[in-house]
Write an enzyme that holds these catalytic residues in place. Structure first.
Site, PDB file in Angstrom:
ATOM      1  N   SER A 251       0.851  -1.192   0.000  1.00 53.84           N
ATOM      2  CA  SER A 251       0.000   0.000   0.000  1.00 53.84           C
ATOM      3  C   SER A 251       0.883   1.237   0.000  1.00 53.84           C
ATOM      4  CB  SER A 251      -0.873   0.022   1.255  1.00 53.84           C
ATOM      5  OG  SER A 251      -1.526   1.273   1.390  1.00 53.84           O
TER       6      SER A 251
ATOM      7  N   TYR B 200      -1.337  -0.029  10.700  1.00 52.79           N
ATOM      8  CA  TYR B 200      -1.610  -0.427   9.305  1.00 52.79           C
ATOM      9  C   TYR B 200      -0.432  -0.016   8.411  1.00 52.79           C
ATOM     10  CZ  TYR B 200      -3.676  -0.937   4.712  1.00 52.79           C
ATOM     11  OH  TYR B 200      -3.895  -1.309   3.408  1.00 52.79           O
TER      12      TYR B 200
END
Ligand code: NDP
Ligand code: 8X3
Length: 253
Positions: free
Chosen positions: A139, A152
């Site tokens: 990501s 995250y």
């Protein structure tokens, strides 16, 4: 002969779109995820296009992952592509306000689950050799920090570095490894992250023309179809609407 892809997180979003893209191109598919009924529905959707094996499992369950991989029947036992896609974010609060159970679930899924699946499939990928590929879904959160990203962001930074280090260890085997790092993308990801807050979902994507799962599927298919002597190490992709902001500066009043 048809190629075979093992896809984690095929019940939704990127994984589901990739299953449709590869399946319609005739690849055999092993589809995994926790929601069995969605896997079976996807298998029905692909009937006539390819052969599909559904393995309902939680990537945090190492025994289930091993049982699935060890029990793969022909033609699903020769793997050309591992798509490590299963993952999630939970919460957008500042670190000091987060629930440590959420942190644990993200680490167990995005890091430990991904490494468990990878380790289980490495012998099969090495057996396939030249042309085989591992595509890890990282990501932009692994590259660029943002408020509320805390764990995250950390898990996705792990995915990137693990991908590079895997490449070192797999040198000479012919197995390729890529880290694909998308930015703002429209999927259930945001409902999961916000605990089902549809208003937050609508607000995030409104007017932003976000990446769609089909865009990621096309990119993954392109990566997997490159000539066997090429390895894309890292690919970051954002919607045109997304860009960087200036650093924040907290000033004393
Ligand atoms: P979705 O929520 O639509 O899909 C997530 C998938 O992961 C589902 O199929 C879900 O299946 C699976 N999954 C989650 N936890 C587990 C688990 N413990 N065991 C097995 N499967 C699991 O999100 P996306 O498609 O958007 O996300 C896919 C990947 O892309 C994730 O790794 C995410 O971090 C990453 N990503 C997402 C972006 C975005 O903006 N959407 C941008 C950049 C990266 P099930 O619930 O059935 O188990
Ligand atoms: C998901 C992208 O920017 O919401 O990985 O963290 S972001």
């Amino acid at each position: 002969m048809s190629k075979t892809a093992f896809i984690t997180g095929a019940t939704s979003g990127f994984g589901r779109a990739c299953a449709l893209r590869f399946g319609r191109a005739g690849w055999n598919l092993i589809l995994t995820g926790r929601r069995q009924e969605r896997l079976e529905a996807l298998k029905d959707e692909l009937a006539g296009d390819c052969q599909v094996l559904c393995c309902a499992l939680d990537v945090r369950d190492a025994a289930a992952v091993k049982a699935c991989v060890d029990g793969l029947p022909a033609p699903f036992d020769a793997i050309d592509l591992l798509l490590n896609n299963a993952g999630l974010a939970l919460g957008t609060e500042a670190a000091q306000d987060c629930d440590p159970d959420d942190w644990k679930q993200m680490i167990d899924t995005n890091i430990t689950g991904l490494t468990t699946v990878t380790h289980a499939l490495l012998p099969k990928l090495i057996e396939t050799g030249a042309g085989a590929a591992i595509i890890n879904i990282g990501s932009i959160a692994g590259h660029w920090p943002y408020p509320g990203g805390n764990v995250y962001c950390g898990t996705k930074a792990f995915v990137e570095q693990f991908s590079y280090a895997l490449r070192c260890d797999l040198s000479g085997t012919g197995v390729r490894v890529s880290n694909l790092a998308p930015g703002l993308s429209e999927s259930e990801f945001t409902l999961v992250r916000t605990g089902g807050d549809k208003a937050a979902y609508d607000q995030l994507y409104q007017g932003a023309a976000p990446i769609q799962p089909e865009d990621i599927a096309e990119t993954v298919f392109w990566l997997a179809s490159l000539p066997a002597h090429l390895n894309v190490n890292q690919l970051e992709i954002m919607p045109v609407s997304q860009a960087w902001s200036p650093f924040s500066i907290h000033r004393q009043s």
